[in-house]
Design a protein around this motif. Structure first.
Motif, PDB file in Angstrom:
ATOM      1  N   ALA A  11      -5.768  -2.019 -45.812  1.00  0.00           N
ATOM      2  CA  ALA A  11      -6.328  -2.041 -44.626  1.00  0.00           C
ATOM      3  C   ALA A  11      -4.596  -2.408 -44.313  1.00  0.00           C
ATOM      4  O   ALA A  11      -4.900  -1.911 -42.770  1.00  0.00           O
ATOM      5  N   ALA A  12      -4.592  -3.585 -44.507  1.00  0.00           N
ATOM      6  CA  ALA A  12      -3.034  -4.449 -43.492  1.00  0.00           C
ATOM      7  C   ALA A  12      -1.861  -3.441 -43.570  1.00  0.00           C
ATOM      8  O   ALA A  12      -1.036  -3.046 -42.795  1.00  0.00           O
ATOM      9  N   ALA A  13      -1.683  -3.117 -44.497  1.00  0.00           N
ATOM     10  CA  ALA A  13      -0.322  -2.468 -44.660  1.00  0.00           C
ATOM     11  C   ALA A  13      -0.539  -1.048 -44.243  1.00  0.00           C
ATOM     12  O   ALA A  13       0.103  -0.464 -43.993  1.00  0.00           O
ATOM     13  N   LYS A  14      -1.555  -0.620 -44.139  1.00  0.00           N
ATOM     14  CA  LYS A  14      -2.078   1.085 -43.843  1.00  0.00           C
ATOM     15  C   LYS A  14      -1.841   0.352 -42.462  1.00  0.00           C
ATOM     16  O   LYS A  14      -1.186   1.750 -41.796  1.00  0.00           O
ATOM     17  N   ASP A  15      -2.648  -0.126 -41.875  1.00  0.00           N
ATOM     18  CA  ASP A  15      -1.698  -0.144 -40.490  1.00  0.00           C
ATOM     19  C   ASP A  15      -0.632  -0.756 -39.713  1.00  0.00           C
ATOM     20  O   ASP A  15      -0.730  -0.697 -38.967  1.00  0.00           O
ATOM     21  N   ALA A  16      -0.033  -1.688 -40.504  1.00  0.00           N
ATOM     22  CA  ALA A  16       1.240  -2.158 -40.061  1.00  0.00           C
ATOM     23  C   ALA A  16       1.997  -1.080 -40.193  1.00  0.00           C
ATOM     24  O   ALA A  16       2.881  -0.565 -39.727  1.00  0.00           O
ATOM     25  N   GLY A  17       1.872  -0.018 -41.440  1.00  0.00           N
ATOM     26  CA  GLY A  17       2.800   1.003 -42.106  1.00  0.00           C
ATOM     27  C   GLY A  17       2.968   2.455 -40.811  1.00  0.00           C
ATOM     28  O   GLY A  17       3.811   2.636 -40.899  1.00  0.00           O
ATOM     29  N   ARG A  18       1.620   2.528 -40.006  1.00  0.00           N
ATOM     30  CA  ARG A  18       1.171   3.693 -39.170  1.00  0.00           C
ATOM     31  C   ARG A  18       2.046   2.817 -38.070  1.00  0.00           C
ATOM     32  O   ARG A  18       2.603   3.877 -37.824  1.00  0.00           O
ATOM     33  N   ILE A  19       2.181   1.577 -37.754  1.00  0.00           N
ATOM     34  CA  ILE A  19       3.933   1.478 -36.904  1.00  0.00           C
ATOM     35  C   ILE A  19       4.561   1.819 -36.871  1.00  0.00           C
ATOM     36  O   ILE A  19       5.262   1.833 -36.026  1.00  0.00           O
ATOM     37  N   ARG A  20       5.126   1.056 -38.208  1.00  0.00           N
ATOM     38  CA  ARG A  20       6.702   1.535 -38.341  1.00  0.00           C
ATOM     39  C   ARG A  20       7.034   2.951 -39.283  1.00  0.00           C
ATOM     40  O   ARG A  20       7.981   3.338 -39.653  1.00  0.00           O
ATOM     41  N   SER A  21       5.543   3.665 -38.867  1.00  0.00           N
ATOM     42  CA  SER A  21       6.093   5.506 -39.650  1.00  0.00           C
ATOM     43  C   SER A  21       6.326   5.036 -41.129  1.00  0.00           C
ATOM     44  O   SER A  21       6.844   5.972 -41.972  1.00  0.00           O
ATOM     45  N   ARG A  22       5.370   4.218 -41.445  1.00  0.00           N
ATOM     46  CA  ARG A  22       5.037   4.622 -43.279  1.00  0.00           C
ATOM     47  C   ARG A  22       4.029   4.247 -43.578  1.00  0.00           C
ATOM     48  O   ARG A  22       3.147   4.275 -43.098  1.00  0.00           O
ATOM     49  N   SER A  23       3.493   4.870 -45.033  1.00  0.00           N
ATOM     50  CA  SER A  23       2.761   4.677 -45.572  1.00  0.00           C
ATOM     51  C   SER A  23       2.623   3.313 -45.810  1.00  0.00           C
ATOM     52  O   SER A  23       3.098   2.165 -46.347  1.00  0.00           O
ATOM     53  N   ALA A  24       0.674   3.834 -46.673  1.00  0.00           N
ATOM     54  CA  ALA A  24       0.243   2.017 -46.735  1.00  0.00           C
ATOM     55  C   ALA A  24       1.440   1.642 -47.873  1.00  0.00           C
ATOM     56  O   ALA A  24       1.664   0.732 -48.423  1.00  0.00           O
ATOM     57  N   ALA A  25       1.716   2.461 -48.804  1.00  0.00           N
ATOM     58  CA  ALA A  25       2.550   2.287 -50.137  1.00  0.00           C
ATOM     59  C   ALA A  25       3.770   1.516 -50.411  1.00  0.00           C
ATOM     60  O   ALA A  25       4.397   0.989 -50.665  1.00  0.00           O
ATOM     61  N   GLN A  26       4.454   2.732 -48.989  1.00  0.00           N
ATOM     62  CA  GLN A  26       5.497   2.086 -48.682  1.00  0.00           C
ATOM     63  C   GLN A  26       5.891   1.062 -48.334  1.00  0.00           C
ATOM     64  O   GLN A  26       7.087   0.268 -47.928  1.00  0.00           O
ATOM     65  N   GLN A  27       4.393   0.589 -47.287  1.00  0.00           N
ATOM     66  CA  GLN A  27       4.667  -0.337 -46.296  1.00  0.00           C
ATOM     67  C   GLN A  27       4.798  -1.807 -47.386  1.00  0.00           C
ATOM     68  O   GLN A  27       4.665  -2.986 -47.154  1.00  0.00           O
ATOM     69  N   ILE A  28       3.798  -1.271 -48.494  1.00  0.00           N
ATOM     70  CA  ILE A  28       4.133  -2.531 -49.178  1.00  0.00           C
ATOM     71  C   ILE A  28       5.131  -3.034 -50.831  1.00  0.00           C
ATOM     72  O   ILE A  28       5.108  -4.073 -50.712  1.00  0.00           O
ATOM     73  N   ILE A  29       5.645  -1.540 -50.301  1.00  0.00           N
ATOM     74  CA  ILE A  29       6.950  -2.175 -51.332  1.00  0.00           C
ATOM     75  C   ILE A  29       8.048  -2.292 -50.374  1.00  0.00           C
ATOM     76  O   ILE A  29       8.143  -3.690 -50.592  1.00  0.00           O
ATOM     77  N   HIS A  30       8.202  -2.570 -49.067  1.00  0.00           N
ATOM     78  CA  HIS A  30       8.589  -2.945 -48.027  1.00  0.00           C
ATOM     79  C   HIS A  30       8.575  -5.035 -48.454  1.00  0.00           C
ATOM     80  O   HIS A  30       9.712  -5.284 -47.835  1.00  0.00           O
ATOM     81  N   TRP A  31       7.483  -4.873 -47.852  1.00  0.00           N
ATOM     82  CA  TRP A  31       6.856  -6.408 -47.511  1.00  0.00           C
ATOM     83  C   TRP A  31       7.405  -6.908 -49.500  1.00  0.00           C
ATOM     84  O   TRP A  31       7.588  -8.344 -49.200  1.00  0.00           O
ATOM     85  N   ALA A  32       7.210  -6.051 -50.808  1.00  0.00           N
ATOM     86  CA  ALA A  32       7.720  -7.167 -51.910  1.00  0.00           C
ATOM     87  C   ALA A  32       9.244  -7.049 -51.925  1.00  0.00           C
ATOM     88  O   ALA A  32       9.534  -7.902 -52.042  1.00  0.00           O
ATOM     89  N   ARG A  33       9.404  -5.962 -51.504  1.00  0.00           N
ATOM     90  CA  ARG A  33      11.431  -5.984 -51.030  1.00  0.00           C
ATOM     91  C   ARG A  33      11.968  -6.821 -50.169  1.00  0.00           C
ATOM     92  O   ARG A  33      12.621  -8.139 -50.509  1.00  0.00           O
ATOM     93  N   LEU A  34      11.438  -7.577 -48.866  1.00  0.00           N
ATOM     94  CA  LEU A  34      11.803  -8.659 -48.283  1.00  0.00           C
ATOM     95  C   LEU A  34      10.906  -9.380 -48.721  1.00  0.00           C
ATOM     96  O   LEU A  34      12.254 -10.452 -48.553  1.00  0.00           O
ATOM     97  N   GLY A  35       9.880  -9.854 -49.430  1.00  0.00           N
ATOM     98  CA  GLY A  35       9.422 -11.201 -50.747  1.00  0.00           C
ATOM     99  C   GLY A  35      10.803 -11.198 -51.273  1.00  0.00           C
ATOM    100  O   GLY A  35      10.962 -12.484 -51.675  1.00  0.00           O
TER     101      GLY A  35
END
Length: 116
Positions: A11-35
């Motif tokens: 749900a957090a990824a979905k919300d954050a992704g919406r702000i940055r024009s990403r799907s929830a999956a893309q947001q989770i991948i982004h967080w993983a890469r950043l981490g």
């Protein structure tokens, strides 16, 4: 490879992704890469990198190592954006004709009004 994600994280990824024009999956991948990038260098400032990525701070304010991480993450964003493009569908939905080259360079024209 399928991975089970906690509902709260999804749900957090979905919300954050919406702000940055990403799907929830893309947001989770982004967080993983950043981490992954942050864990590889203890000298990096997580907060400063996030501020640059959010457009709240200048890239020039970062040290060289942090700039390298940001460039890598920008590259990932560009790749994700390109992968999600479907201009053919967008032109068709808008009723616009388009030309495109096939794998050998032959150019074809598609006109939705003519049923092509």
């Amino acid at each position: 490879m399928p991975t089970r994600i906690d509902e709260v994280l999804f749900a957090a990824a979905k919300d954050a992704g919406r702000i940055r024009s990403r799907s929830a999956a893309q947001q989770i991948i982004h967080w993983a890469r950043l981490g992954r990038a942050l864990e590889s260098s203890a000298a990096l400032s997580t907060g400063a990198i996030e501020q640059v990525l959010a457009g709240e701070k200048s890239y020039e304010d970062l040290d060289a190592g942090s700039q390298k991480v940001v460039r890598g993450l920008w590259h990932d964003r560009i790749d994700d954006s390109i992968a999600s493009l479907n201009l053919s569908d967008e032109f068709t939905a808008a009723g616009e004709s388009r030309s495109e080259a096939d794998s050998v360079g032959a150019v074809g024209t598609h006109d939705p009004a003519a049923g092509e």
